[in-house]
Design an enzyme around this catalytic site. Structure first.
Site, PDB file in Angstrom:
ATOM      1  N   HIS A   1       0.700  -1.305   0.060  1.00 12.13           N
ATOM      2  CA  HIS A   1       0.100   0.042  -0.077  1.00 12.13           C
ATOM      3  C   HIS A   1       0.692   1.395  -0.149  1.00 12.13           C
ATOM      4  O   HIS A   1       0.268   2.290  -0.156  1.00 12.13           O
ATOM      5  CB  HIS A   1      -0.871   0.210   1.181  1.00 12.13           C
ATOM      6  CG  HIS A   1      -1.917  -1.125   1.237  1.00 12.13           C
ATOM      7  ND1 HIS A   1      -2.771  -1.208   0.115  1.00 12.13           N
ATOM      8  CD2 HIS A   1      -2.190  -2.015   2.260  1.00 12.13           C
ATOM      9  CE1 HIS A   1      -3.746  -2.169   0.560  1.00 12.13           C
ATOM     10  NE2 HIS A   1      -3.290  -2.682   1.685  1.00 12.13           N
TER      11      HIS A   1
ATOM     12  N   ASP B   1      -4.657 -12.736   4.403  1.00  8.53           N
ATOM     13  CA  ASP B   1      -5.684 -12.069   5.001  1.00  8.53           C
ATOM     14  C   ASP B   1      -6.898 -12.396   4.397  1.00  8.53           C
ATOM     15  O   ASP B   1      -8.149 -12.058   4.704  1.00  8.53           O
ATOM     16  CB  ASP B   1      -5.696 -10.572   5.116  1.00  8.53           C
ATOM     17  CG  ASP B   1      -5.063  -9.845   3.873  1.00  8.53           C
ATOM     18  OD1 ASP B   1      -4.730 -10.659   2.983  1.00  8.53           O
ATOM     19  OD2 ASP B   1      -4.556  -8.765   4.027  1.00  8.53           O
TER      20      ASP B   1
END
Lengths: 221, 317
Positions: free
Chosen positions: B127, B253
């Site tokens: 990110h 995740d």
């Protein structure tokens, strides 16, 4: 929230005597679909759309073929424009514009002042940008969907729970829900860490809506 | 059997977020434990971290951003750019060690010392943007490695597959107009998950048009949908691109027990995805593959997921 802030101010226009061939070229050149027609003093007298052009021309010409364009150059805007134009004013709001788009089934509204002078144009496309902003799209975050009872103070509890976790809100939408006396609340959280907030809301007694059932406008799932 | 490297360093545990933050040192402890308890360590090339040369980081990040990051850590500021990016005084140094370790793994793969590797690093990277921290990430680990391999080792084409449940906006943006790096991401649909990017219509710009590909997945779709995408879309896309090396942004995740997402992948699903990636590396890159940890927060599941991941790299089964 005023139309004057969201409209396009540099408007491409035509006059009553502009030929259909010229109109077609203007629409293509500026990549637009709506052309307000004005008088010499910029007073709105009509509106032409790409659809009007298609209806008025033989299909070959509408597609840009070189079919005897001279024969059509006598065809002027005044012959096929809409004179009874749906308009909006700079001091109307974008909510007004939305309702006009929906009720009058038009894709763009010329914006005029109290004297009928053209000030700008606003299209569905221009309002899309407003709603992209309102939805918070473009800022990194994650959306939640929560069912609340329709009573005063619900939103405060939700906002408090989020704020206590030190998370900022990008937006918050409230919409109809399919059960009576309930509302769906959609907070857009500017975080990659919604898990704690979800658990906290559930502890507070709220139900999270399954993302596959999220909906901003329908009567039943 | 391929020679597999395992990058792990206890100093990666020194990046402290906060007690309620999901990106915690315990994630790495769980991953290490899973690999150690399975008895895999003796057959792995164990790699310790080293500090990255700043010039590689400066290739992907704004100098002012790097300075700002260092100064904030030195001053003991506890978060950067967003409340998601929590840090401590050591974070800058640890982030340098993450990049440094990864680049060293890149060197070892290029020198033939190892064939592939799993880099269990913190903080994650996909990110992180050119000029700001985001989503627990500070330095763009994967992007920096790709650039390093191209610049230092003359690799022409790098293929990145990112199966973290969140879209890797940072990696994508860094190579958006670069046709020599294919960024392929499969993730939870951006209308339901952080960071809100990674729609199908994001396909790269300019010369890079076509070498960015996003496959958003709706909540609850699970193994079937992910495997279908990997087999029917990712596979042909990578075969066509024909990379010289594959880098994997590995996020655990999307797991059904991870409360950061709603995709519901199973443990077996993760294994099947990784097997497809290793097979692809065998056929396209002579096995050259570097897997780098991104997210994954279900502490109880991480040991097994990491163990399976490394066993697939080692081709133990």
């Amino acid at each position: 929230m005023f139309v004057g802030n969201s409209m396009v101010k540099k408007v491409v226009t035509a006059n009553r005597d502009t030929s259909i061939v010229e109109v077609r070229e203007k629409l293509a050149l500026h990549k637009i679909r709506h052309l307000p027609v004005v008088s010499k003093d910029n007073r709105l007298v009509g509106m032409v759309t790409d659809r009007d052009i298609r209806s008025a021309m033989p299909s070959e010409l509408a597609e840009g073929c070189e079919l005897d364009e001279k024969a059509l150059s006598h065809l002027k805007i005044k012959d096929f424009m809409t004179s009874d134009v749906v308009t909006i004013s700079t001091m109307d709001t974008i909510q007004d514009a939305l309702l006009q788009f929906q009720q009058k089934k038009v894709g763009a509204l010329p914006v005029i002042d109290e004297k009928g002078i053209l000030q700008g144009i606003i299209s569905v496309r221009d309002l899309l940008q407003s709603f992209i902003n309102v939805l918070g799209i473009g800022e990194p975050g994650v959306l939640l969907g929560i069912v609340v009872e329709e009573k005063v103070g619900q939103l405060k509890k939700i906002v408090d729970a989020i704020t206590e976790e030190n998370v900022s809100l990008g937006s918050i939408l409230v919409s109809r829900y399919w059960e009576e006396d309930k509302r769906a609340v959609f907070p857009y959280l500017l975080t990659n860490n919604p898990a704690r907030i979800k658990k906290k809301l559930e502890r507070l007694g709220y139900s999270l809506i399954n993302p596959m059932d999220w909906c901003l406008d329908h009567n039943a799932p | 059997m391929p020679k597999t490297g395992f990058l792990y360093d206890e100093r990666y545990l020194l990046h402290i977020t906060s007690s309620y933050h999901p990106e915690v040192p315990d994630r790495l402890k769980a991953i290490y434990k899973g690999i150690k308890d399975a008895g895999l360590l003796p057959n792995l090339k164990l790699i310790q971290a080293c500090k990255a040369d700043m010039r590689w980081i400066e290739m992907m990040h704004q100098k002012y951003y790097i300075q700002r990051f260092k100064q904030m850590c030195d001053a003991g500021v506890a978060q950067m750019d967003t409340p998601d990016c929590q840090m401590c005084a050591e974070t800058f140094e640890i982030a340098l060690l993450a990049v440094g370790g990864i680049l060293d793994v890149g060197r070892m793969v290029m020198e033939g010392e190892i064939d592939n590797a799993f880099c269990a690093v913190r903080p994650p990277g996909h990110h992180a943007e050119h000029d700001r921290a985001m989503g627990f990430c500070y330095f763009a680990n994967v992007a920096i490695l790709a650039k390093y391999l191209q610049t230092e080792w003359g690799i022409e084409k790098v293929g990145i597959i990112d199966f973290d449940v969140h879209h890797g906006n940072g990696t994508q943006n860094m190579f958006n107009d670069d046709p020599s790096v294919f960024y392929y991401s499969v993730h939870e649909h951006p209308s339901f998950a952080f960071p809100g990017t990674g729609r199908e219509l994001e396909k790269g710009v300019g010369a890079g048009q076509g070498t960015t590909r996003n496959f958003p997945v709706l909540p609850g779709q699970g193994d079937k949908e992910y495997l279908k995408i990997m087999q029917e879309d990712w596979g042909p896309a990578f075969e066509k691109f024909n990379p010289d090396i594959i880098i994997v942004s590995t996020g655990f995740d999307a797991h059904e027990d991870d409360d950061m997402s709603g995709i519901n992948l199973t443990t077996q699903g993760f294994s099947q995805i990784m097997k497809l990636i290793v097979q692809m590396a065998d056929s396209l890159t002579d096995g050259k593959l570097i897997s780098i940890l991104e997210g994954g927060y279900a502490l109880k599941r991480l040991p097994e997921l990491a163990k399976n991941h490394v066993e697939i790299l080692m081709k133990k089964d």
